[in-house]
Design a protein around this motif. Structure first.
Motif, short mmCIF file in Angstrom:
data_model
loop_
_atom_site.label_atom_id
_atom_site.label_comp_id
_atom_site.label_asym_id
_atom_site.label_seq_id
_atom_site.Cartn_x
_atom_site.Cartn_y
_atom_site.Cartn_z
N THR A 4 0.83 -1.18 0.00
CA THR A 4 0.06 -0.17 0.02
C THR A 4 0.77 1.30 -0.02
O THR A 4 0.65 2.35 -0.74
CB THR A 4 -1.02 -0.02 1.14
OG1 THR A 4 -1.98 -1.13 1.04
CG2 THR A 4 -1.81 1.34 1.22
N GLN A 5 1.94 1.37 1.00
CA GLN A 5 2.63 2.48 0.78
C GLN A 5 3.39 2.50 -0.26
O GLN A 5 3.71 3.74 -0.72
CB GLN A 5 3.79 2.07 2.00
CG GLN A 5 3.04 2.17 3.49
CD GLN A 5 3.99 1.83 4.50
OE1 GLN A 5 4.74 1.15 4.43
NE2 GLN A 5 3.99 2.76 5.73
N ALA A 8 1.33 4.02 -3.21
CA ALA A 8 0.86 5.50 -2.73
C ALA A 8 2.26 6.35 -3.40
O ALA A 8 2.04 7.43 -3.77
CB ALA A 8 0.81 5.70 -1.24
N SER A 239 -11.99 2.80 -2.15
CA SER A 239 -10.96 2.95 -1.20
C SER A 239 -10.92 1.98 0.07
O SER A 239 -10.06 1.88 0.96
CB SER A 239 -10.97 4.39 -0.46
OG SER A 239 -10.31 4.66 0.49
N VAL A 242 -7.90 -0.39 1.02
CA VAL A 242 -6.75 0.64 1.41
C VAL A 242 -6.36 1.36 2.37
O VAL A 242 -7.58 1.98 2.94
CB VAL A 242 -6.50 1.49 0.17
CG1 VAL A 242 -5.15 2.17 0.14
CG2 VAL A 242 -6.69 0.76 -1.35
N GLU A 244 -5.58 4.43 4.10
CA GLU A 244 -5.43 5.58 3.39
C GLU A 244 -5.92 7.04 4.15
O GLU A 244 -7.20 6.45 4.51
CB GLU A 244 -5.55 5.73 2.10
CG GLU A 244 -6.79 5.81 1.42
CD GLU A 244 -6.85 5.55 0.03
OE1 GLU A 244 -5.84 5.54 -0.61
OE2 GLU A 244 -8.16 5.19 -0.60
N GLY A 266 -7.18 9.29 0.07
CA GLY A 266 -5.87 8.92 -0.36
C GLY A 266 -5.21 10.25 -0.88
O GLY A 266 -5.81 11.34 -0.93
#
Length: 266
Positions: A4-5, A8, A239, A242, A244, A266
């Motif tokens: 995920t990081q 992003a 979303s 995720v 975020e 996000g």
């Protein structure tokens, strides 16, 4: 670093819900400026997928994939609003991808002559006035929040492909309660409903959101009909898997009962 990081950092597009106003929004300099600043603060999308309150049609239907006339889906407005244009490029490649992602959920139809309605082009004029980003509009196939959450979830991979997924509506939408005066007093039920939405969305409380008709205060006054609210559920769906942040780039109430609250995931 988690997947995920990493995604992003590599430029995953946000998923957003925006309050789209009416054609009159185009004359509201402050609101236009807010939408424009929001767009500037986000990464520039490769293309835009619009889910507007003004197109509810089952099964899910893909709109025009080339530039066609807009849909002026409003009545008794001054003539200048029917002369507005937004000749954004079509997005045939995005249409193919949407068909691929949504196909497992059921039949996907096409309406090649269906242009952007005012729930799509009014905010886009404010956010991307150059009309130089490909845009695709897809119908909401239902007003039921559960299936719309799953629709948003199915569309989530687009965010890693440079697509801005946009739910366009209004968290409150009661035309009979509107007060068009500039000094309109805000109705208490609108303030309460807006605050409930802010809390639920900030906490990402999906269960409460899906049950909003039973749990939200003042829901019968805030939403005599539900087509303007449910695009936020699709945005949440994009979303939901995720971890975020959630932000509210635009807030405030207008016309006594309409919340301008818009949401960025996000």
């Amino acid at each position: 670093m988690s997947d995920t990081q990493q995604q992003a950092r590599e430029g995953r597009m946000p998923a957003i819900f925006l309050a789209h106003g009416s054609p009159f929004l185009l004359d509201d300099r402050a609101w236009v400026a807010e939408l424009g600043a929001w767009a500037q603060a986000m990464p520039r999308p490769r293309s835009i997928l619009m889910l507007s309150a003004h197109w509810v049609d089952a099964p899910v239907t893909i709109g025009a994939t080339e530039t066609v006339p807009l849909v002026y889906d409003f009545y008794n407005f001054p003539e200048k609003y029917y002369q507005v244009t937004y000749p954004a490029p079509g997005a045939p490649a995005l249409a193919r991808r949407v068909r691929e992602l949504l196909g497992p959920l059921g039949r996907v139809a096409e309406a090649p002559g269906r242009g952007l309605d005012h729930g799509a082009y009014v905010p886009l004029i404010c956010m991307y006035p150059g009309a130089d980003i490909p845009v695709l509009q897809v119908s909401l196939p239902t007003l039921s929040p559960g299936p719309l959450l799953e629709m948003g979830r199915a569309l989530a991979p687009l965010r890693d492909e440079g697509v801005l997924v946009v739910g366009s509506g209004f968290l409150t939408h009661n035309l009979r309660a509107a007060d068009w005066r500039g000094d309109a007093v805000t109705q208490p039920w609108a303030t309460e409903f807006d605050a409930w939405c802010a809390d639920v969305l900030a906490r990402r409380d999906v269960d409460a959101l899906l049950d909003y008709r039973a749990r939200a205060p003042g829901v019968r006054m805030a939403l005599p009909t539900h087509e303007h609210f449910v695009p936020v559920v699709a945005a949440v769906g994009a979303s939901v898997d995720v971890g975020e942040p959630v932000a509210f780039p635009i807030t405030g109430l207008t016309y006594g009962s309409f919340t301008k609250r818009s949401v960025q995931f996000g």
